[in-house]
Write a protein that holds these residues in place. Structure first.
Motif, short mmCIF file in Angstrom:
data_model
loop_
_atom_site.label_atom_id
_atom_site.label_comp_id
_atom_site.label_asym_id
_atom_site.label_seq_id
_atom_site.Cartn_x
_atom_site.Cartn_y
_atom_site.Cartn_z
N HIS A 212 3.60 10.91 4.11
CA HIS A 212 4.10 9.58 4.45
C HIS A 212 4.25 9.43 5.96
N ARG A 213 4.73 10.48 6.61
CA ARG A 213 4.86 10.42 8.07
C ARG A 213 3.50 10.27 8.73
N LEU B 285 0.84 -1.20 0.00
CA LEU B 285 0.00 0.00 0.00
C LEU B 285 0.87 1.24 0.00
N PRO B 286 0.75 2.11 -1.00
CA PRO B 286 1.52 3.35 -0.99
C PRO B 286 0.99 4.29 0.09
N PRO B 287 1.84 5.09 0.71
CA PRO B 287 1.40 6.00 1.78
C PRO B 287 0.51 7.11 1.23
N MET C 247 7.21 1.98 -0.56
CA MET C 247 7.82 3.22 -1.06
C MET C 247 7.72 4.36 -0.04
N MET C 248 7.98 4.03 1.22
CA MET C 248 7.91 5.02 2.29
C MET C 248 9.07 6.01 2.20
N ALA D 278 6.71 -1.74 6.87
CA ALA D 278 6.94 -0.72 5.85
C ALA D 278 8.24 -1.01 5.11
N ILE D 279 8.23 -0.75 3.81
CA ILE D 279 9.43 -0.86 2.98
C ILE D 279 9.79 0.55 2.52
N PRO D 280 10.92 1.07 2.97
CA PRO D 280 11.29 2.44 2.61
C PRO D 280 11.76 2.55 1.16
#
Length: 243
Positions: A187-188, A146-148, A179-180, A199-201
């Motif tokens: 995003h925060r 899920l994208p932020p 994509m954090m 989460a995957i940064p």
């Protein structure tokens, strides 16, 4: 054997990147015999692993002609990691599956591969159709990138509805923020709203996967993204152990 679906209702969320990197973690970190089954006609997983389909045997023939999937599996350049590639023939598969009146065709094929693999990972097409329902019946766990964004929760709820609609014994679902970039306010805020989601940064190394046609852990194991995928895979293994 356990099967894991990487699924999203929309494209561009990192679904294929998740599938390839988690398959690599399974094969390399856990040293499990792993099959990455690409069900997306775009064949993104094949591209990222630099493995193409067998041109004389369309991917859809596995479903329609009772062809043995093992004959179409290809080895990757990584130990323990094989690929069942996709191609354009899968675009028409949904309609054909509906006409076959076989709600568990994919589950049956997956069961037949259990003797050869410890983990089967599905790179699913970003659609809601017969194929997505087949995947839910075959999967032991569903990973949802899920994208932020403010729509993340809504997108996740859509997937939950799809999975629950697949049957009473539906697989567990694990949402993962993809994509954090914690430099961004949105995003925060999304991270704060969903503190328990893995989460995957986003990182420059992760963006290189498509350029190098390789999982990030293979060329930059110390990157934040490679380490995040490794932690996510550990969490997945623990979740599967509780089945």
């Amino acid at each position: 054997m356990a099967s894991i679906a990487i699924y999203s209702v929309k494209g561009g969320v990192g679904k294929t990147t998740f599938a390839v990197n988690l398959a690599w973690c399974s094969a390399t970190i856990s040293r499990r015999k792993t099959l990455l089954w690409d069900l997306d006609p775009a064949n993104g997983s094949g591209f990222l692993l630099d493995v193409g389909p067998k041109k004389k045997k369309p991917a859809s023939s596995i479903f329609m002609r009772e062809r043995n999937p093992a004959k179409m599996i290809r080895k990757s350049r990584y130990d323990n990691l094989h690929l069942l590639p996709a191609d354009e023939s899968l675009r028409l598969l949904d309609r054909e599956l509906a006409q076959m009146n076989s709600a568990k065709r994919l589950a049956k094929l997956t069961k037949g591969l259990a003797k050869d693999y410890d983990r089967i990972i599905f790179d699913c097409p970003p659609v809601m159709n017969e194929m997505s329902e087949q995947v839910m019946r075959a999967a032991d766990l569903v990973i949802v990138p899920l994208p932020p964004s403010p729509l993340s929760t809504r997108a996740f709820e859509q997937v939950v509805d799809i999975v629950k609609g697949s049957g009473k014994k539906h697989p567990p679902i694990l949402p993962v923020l993809s994509m954090m970039d914690m430099r961004r306010t949105l995003h925060r805020q999304t991270r704060a709203d969903n503190p328990k989601w893995p989460a995957i940064p986003l990182s420059s190394a992760l963006e290189q996967c498509a350029v190098r046609q390789s999982p990030v852990g293979a060329f930059d194991p110390r990157s934040v993204s490679a380490q995040a995928f490794a932690r996510l895979w550990t969490a997945i293994e623990r979740k599967l152990a509780k089945r």
